[in-house]
Scaffold this motif. Sequence first.
Motif, PDB file in Angstrom:
ATOM      1  N   ALA A 269      36.417  21.176  45.735  1.00  0.00           N
ATOM      2  CA  ALA A 269      36.572  20.471  44.350  1.00  0.00           C
ATOM      3  C   ALA A 269      35.585  21.181  43.181  1.00  0.00           C
ATOM      4  O   ALA A 269      36.054  21.805  42.348  1.00  0.00           O
ATOM      5  CB  ALA A 269      36.427  18.809  44.190  1.00  0.00           C
ATOM      6  N   LEU A 270      34.330  21.264  43.645  1.00  0.00           N
ATOM      7  CA  LEU A 270      33.451  22.016  42.655  1.00  0.00           C
ATOM      8  C   LEU A 270      33.347  23.540  42.631  1.00  0.00           C
ATOM      9  O   LEU A 270      33.291  23.907  41.703  1.00  0.00           O
ATOM     10  CB  LEU A 270      31.873  21.447  42.974  1.00  0.00           C
ATOM     11  CG  LEU A 270      31.482  19.946  42.597  1.00  0.00           C
ATOM     12  CD1 LEU A 270      29.998  19.921  42.507  1.00  0.00           C
ATOM     13  CD2 LEU A 270      32.152  19.737  41.414  1.00  0.00           C
ATOM     14  N   VAL A 271      33.685  24.023  43.683  1.00  0.00           N
ATOM     15  CA  VAL A 271      33.670  25.355  43.853  1.00  0.00           C
ATOM     16  C   VAL A 271      35.117  25.841  43.020  1.00  0.00           C
ATOM     17  O   VAL A 271      34.971  26.972  42.414  1.00  0.00           O
ATOM     18  CB  VAL A 271      33.621  26.256  45.344  1.00  0.00           C
ATOM     19  CG1 VAL A 271      33.951  27.640  45.333  1.00  0.00           C
ATOM     20  CG2 VAL A 271      32.263  25.758  45.896  1.00  0.00           C
ATOM     21  N   GLY A 272      36.162  25.296  43.243  1.00  0.00           N
ATOM     22  CA  GLY A 272      37.363  25.541  42.701  1.00  0.00           C
ATOM     23  C   GLY A 272      37.205  25.468  41.074  1.00  0.00           C
ATOM     24  O   GLY A 272      37.848  26.124  40.295  1.00  0.00           O
ATOM     25  N   ALA A 273      36.292  24.383  40.616  1.00  0.00           N
ATOM     26  CA  ALA A 273      36.288  24.292  39.228  1.00  0.00           C
ATOM     27  C   ALA A 273      35.357  25.463  38.775  1.00  0.00           C
ATOM     28  O   ALA A 273      35.673  26.127  37.408  1.00  0.00           O
ATOM     29  CB  ALA A 273      35.537  22.903  38.848  1.00  0.00           C
ATOM     30  N   VAL A 274      34.485  25.945  39.397  1.00  0.00           N
ATOM     31  CA  VAL A 274      33.677  26.892  38.942  1.00  0.00           C
ATOM     32  C   VAL A 274      34.642  28.193  38.886  1.00  0.00           C
ATOM     33  O   VAL A 274      34.627  28.940  37.826  1.00  0.00           O
ATOM     34  CB  VAL A 274      32.400  27.215  39.721  1.00  0.00           C
ATOM     35  CG1 VAL A 274      31.688  28.372  39.439  1.00  0.00           C
ATOM     36  CG2 VAL A 274      31.314  26.193  39.611  1.00  0.00           C
ATOM     37  N   LEU A 275      35.302  28.428  39.959  1.00  0.00           N
ATOM     38  CA  LEU A 275      36.256  29.543  39.865  1.00  0.00           C
ATOM     39  C   LEU A 275      37.261  29.655  38.611  1.00  0.00           C
ATOM     40  O   LEU A 275      37.379  30.675  38.095  1.00  0.00           O
ATOM     41  CB  LEU A 275      37.351  29.396  41.244  1.00  0.00           C
ATOM     42  CG  LEU A 275      37.007  30.351  42.293  1.00  0.00           C
ATOM     43  CD1 LEU A 275      35.380  30.258  42.930  1.00  0.00           C
ATOM     44  CD2 LEU A 275      37.686  30.207  43.301  1.00  0.00           C
ATOM     45  N   GLY A 276      37.872  28.413  38.221  1.00  0.00           N
ATOM     46  CA  GLY A 276      38.692  28.443  37.339  1.00  0.00           C
ATOM     47  C   GLY A 276      38.074  28.788  36.097  1.00  0.00           C
ATOM     48  O   GLY A 276      38.548  29.542  35.188  1.00  0.00           O
ATOM     49  N   ASP A 277      36.761  28.382  35.732  1.00  0.00           N
ATOM     50  CA  ASP A 277      35.998  28.569  34.542  1.00  0.00           C
ATOM     51  C   ASP A 277      35.678  29.990  34.559  1.00  0.00           C
ATOM     52  O   ASP A 277      36.133  30.836  33.620  1.00  0.00           O
ATOM     53  CB  ASP A 277      34.873  27.780  34.644  1.00  0.00           C
ATOM     54  CG  ASP A 277      33.827  28.059  33.353  1.00  0.00           C
ATOM     55  OD1 ASP A 277      34.595  28.439  32.264  1.00  0.00           O
ATOM     56  OD2 ASP A 277      32.683  27.774  33.420  1.00  0.00           O
ATOM     57  N   CYS A 278      35.096  30.687  35.632  1.00  0.00           N
ATOM     58  CA  CYS A 278      34.632  32.021  35.718  1.00  0.00           C
ATOM     59  C   CYS A 278      35.937  32.864  35.430  1.00  0.00           C
ATOM     60  O   CYS A 278      35.847  34.004  34.808  1.00  0.00           O
ATOM     61  CB  CYS A 278      33.928  32.444  36.866  1.00  0.00           C
ATOM     62  SG  CYS A 278      32.313  31.437  36.858  1.00  0.00           S
ATOM     63  N   ILE A 279      36.805  32.538  36.194  1.00  0.00           N
ATOM     64  CA  ILE A 279      38.154  33.640  36.221  1.00  0.00           C
ATOM     65  C   ILE A 279      39.103  33.219  35.224  1.00  0.00           C
ATOM     66  O   ILE A 279      39.284  34.342  34.327  1.00  0.00           O
ATOM     67  CB  ILE A 279      38.801  33.473  37.642  1.00  0.00           C
ATOM     68  CG1 ILE A 279      37.968  33.797  38.779  1.00  0.00           C
ATOM     69  CG2 ILE A 279      40.315  34.312  37.473  1.00  0.00           C
ATOM     70  CD1 ILE A 279      38.598  33.413  40.163  1.00  0.00           C
ATOM     71  N   GLY A 280      39.111  32.199  34.716  1.00  0.00           N
ATOM     72  CA  GLY A 280      40.088  31.897  33.457  1.00  0.00           C
ATOM     73  C   GLY A 280      39.232  32.536  32.173  1.00  0.00           C
ATOM     74  O   GLY A 280      39.930  32.499  31.226  1.00  0.00           O
ATOM     75  N   GLY A 281      37.815  32.675  32.119  1.00  0.00           N
ATOM     76  CA  GLY A 281      37.338  32.961  30.923  1.00  0.00           C
ATOM     77  C   GLY A 281      37.778  34.228  30.185  1.00  0.00           C
ATOM     78  O   GLY A 281      37.839  34.517  29.158  1.00  0.00           O
ATOM     79  N   GLU A 282      38.344  35.148  31.353  1.00  0.00           N
ATOM     80  CA  GLU A 282      38.782  36.233  31.008  1.00  0.00           C
ATOM     81  C   GLU A 282      39.916  36.261  30.074  1.00  0.00           C
ATOM     82  O   GLU A 282      40.134  36.981  28.985  1.00  0.00           O
ATOM     83  CB  GLU A 282      39.415  37.186  32.103  1.00  0.00           C
ATOM     84  CG  GLU A 282      40.296  38.243  31.915  1.00  0.00           C
ATOM     85  CD  GLU A 282      39.322  39.711  31.658  1.00  0.00           C
ATOM     86  OE1 GLU A 282      37.847  39.309  31.555  1.00  0.00           O
ATOM     87  OE2 GLU A 282      39.582  40.738  31.049  1.00  0.00           O
ATOM     88  N   PHE A 283      40.645  35.283  29.817  1.00  0.00           N
ATOM     89  CA  PHE A 283      42.037  35.177  29.265  1.00  0.00           C
ATOM     90  C   PHE A 283      41.893  33.863  28.090  1.00  0.00           C
ATOM     91  O   PHE A 283      42.905  33.583  27.535  1.00  0.00           O
ATOM     92  CB  PHE A 283      43.143  34.833  30.043  1.00  0.00           C
ATOM     93  CG  PHE A 283      43.357  35.951  31.304  1.00  0.00           C
ATOM     94  CD1 PHE A 283      43.667  37.135  30.791  1.00  0.00           C
ATOM     95  CD2 PHE A 283      43.158  35.890  32.348  1.00  0.00           C
ATOM     96  CE1 PHE A 283      44.142  38.221  31.618  1.00  0.00           C
ATOM     97  CE2 PHE A 283      43.105  36.730  33.319  1.00  0.00           C
ATOM     98  CZ  PHE A 283      43.828  38.059  32.956  1.00  0.00           C
TER      99      PHE A 283
END
Length: 351
Positions: free
Chosen positions: A12-26
């Motif tokens: 849950a928490l790692v998935g959230a960080v990933l979404g934020d960091c990876i999603g930041g690009e777009f």
Amino acid sequence: GGPASLCRFRGALVGAVLGDCIGGEFEGTEPEEIPLDRVLQYLDGLEDETRGDSILQYSDDTAMTRCVAHSLLTRAGFDEQDMARRFAKEYNLAPFRGYGAGVMQVLKKLASPQLSDVYQPARAQFGGRGSFGNGGAMRAAPFALAFRDRADVRRYTRLGAMLTHSCSLGYNGAILQALAVHLSLQGALVLPQDFLKTLITEMEEVEKDESARSDARALNESEFPFCARLHRVKELLERNNVSVEEVISELGNGIAALHSVPTAIFCALHCMEPREGLPEKYGGLERTVAFSLSLGGDTDTIACMAGAIAGAHYGIDAISQSWQRCCEASEEADMLAQRLHNMYHRAPPEG
Ligand code: R7I
Ligand code: MG
Ligand code: MG
């Protein structure tokens, strides 16, 4: 793992960080600007061992989630003074993380040692109605990991969100996101229609509140706005083919909690099955992140919230090592999840 197992908390928490960091690009792009193959190409690039040590930085979504988690752990529960202080301090140390335009005023006021009512700065936002942005929802996951009792998840998520978002359309979005993570930790995603039914029942209770009704009226929203959107999620899920355009027009991809939390829930549910256009090698979490990004708009936040829900379902073992390695603070998120798992299992059981 079984219900509320450690791997789900970490996911849950790692998935959230990933979404934020990876999603930041777009973040902030129009969906037409990011056709799916561009998203997939970008995601492929993250697997590339030769991309060097360049780390994708997290934004306000993760900055504030970390504050929530640290506060709940340090205070062994919800303490509004402590949480408010941490938000203010974090903002002061790193104001460049892409905070919403309004919330920065609140964070500056929360830094004042003279402030006696920590909820007051949020109430002064937007002409006194408070913010309906998704800033409360984007940081809601740790509440679901800290408290076992559903009523506690609802109560403390609401108060935690109200430190910056005093409009019911802001804090109720946070409650919805926390409840989605809470249920996903239990394994409830395997029956998507039942999962949605439970969320709708919960939100009917939440949105019965008089301030929710008057905010909805004042903002020209239908009654029970989050319930109405969850019904749309249900309908979209029942269709065979759903286009990006339909998701955006039915659910939204914007910065308001109402236009992003139901969208994130849809992304996680829609991607439980293989989808046309998404690589066969992808697991459900990768599909969820890819699909979230393809919507454009508030991609870091939608992917962060969808990532938390999906991560709680698939668990940490489903998250690609190379994705984890390229995201700032994914290791810290993992550590915080382990500590929250201990806290959760010490808490009184649901009842
Ligand atoms: O909600 P908030 O913390 O922003 C979170 C978003 C996420 O996407 C992050 O990734 C970051 O990019 O920002 O910040 P707020 O400033 O409270 O709300 C965000 C925006 O929503 C505001 O700047 C306004 O544009 C809009 N907004 C409103 N506009 C008019 N009236 C929020 N509430 C109102 C309102 O009541
Ligand atoms: Mg952000
Ligand atoms: Mg965002």
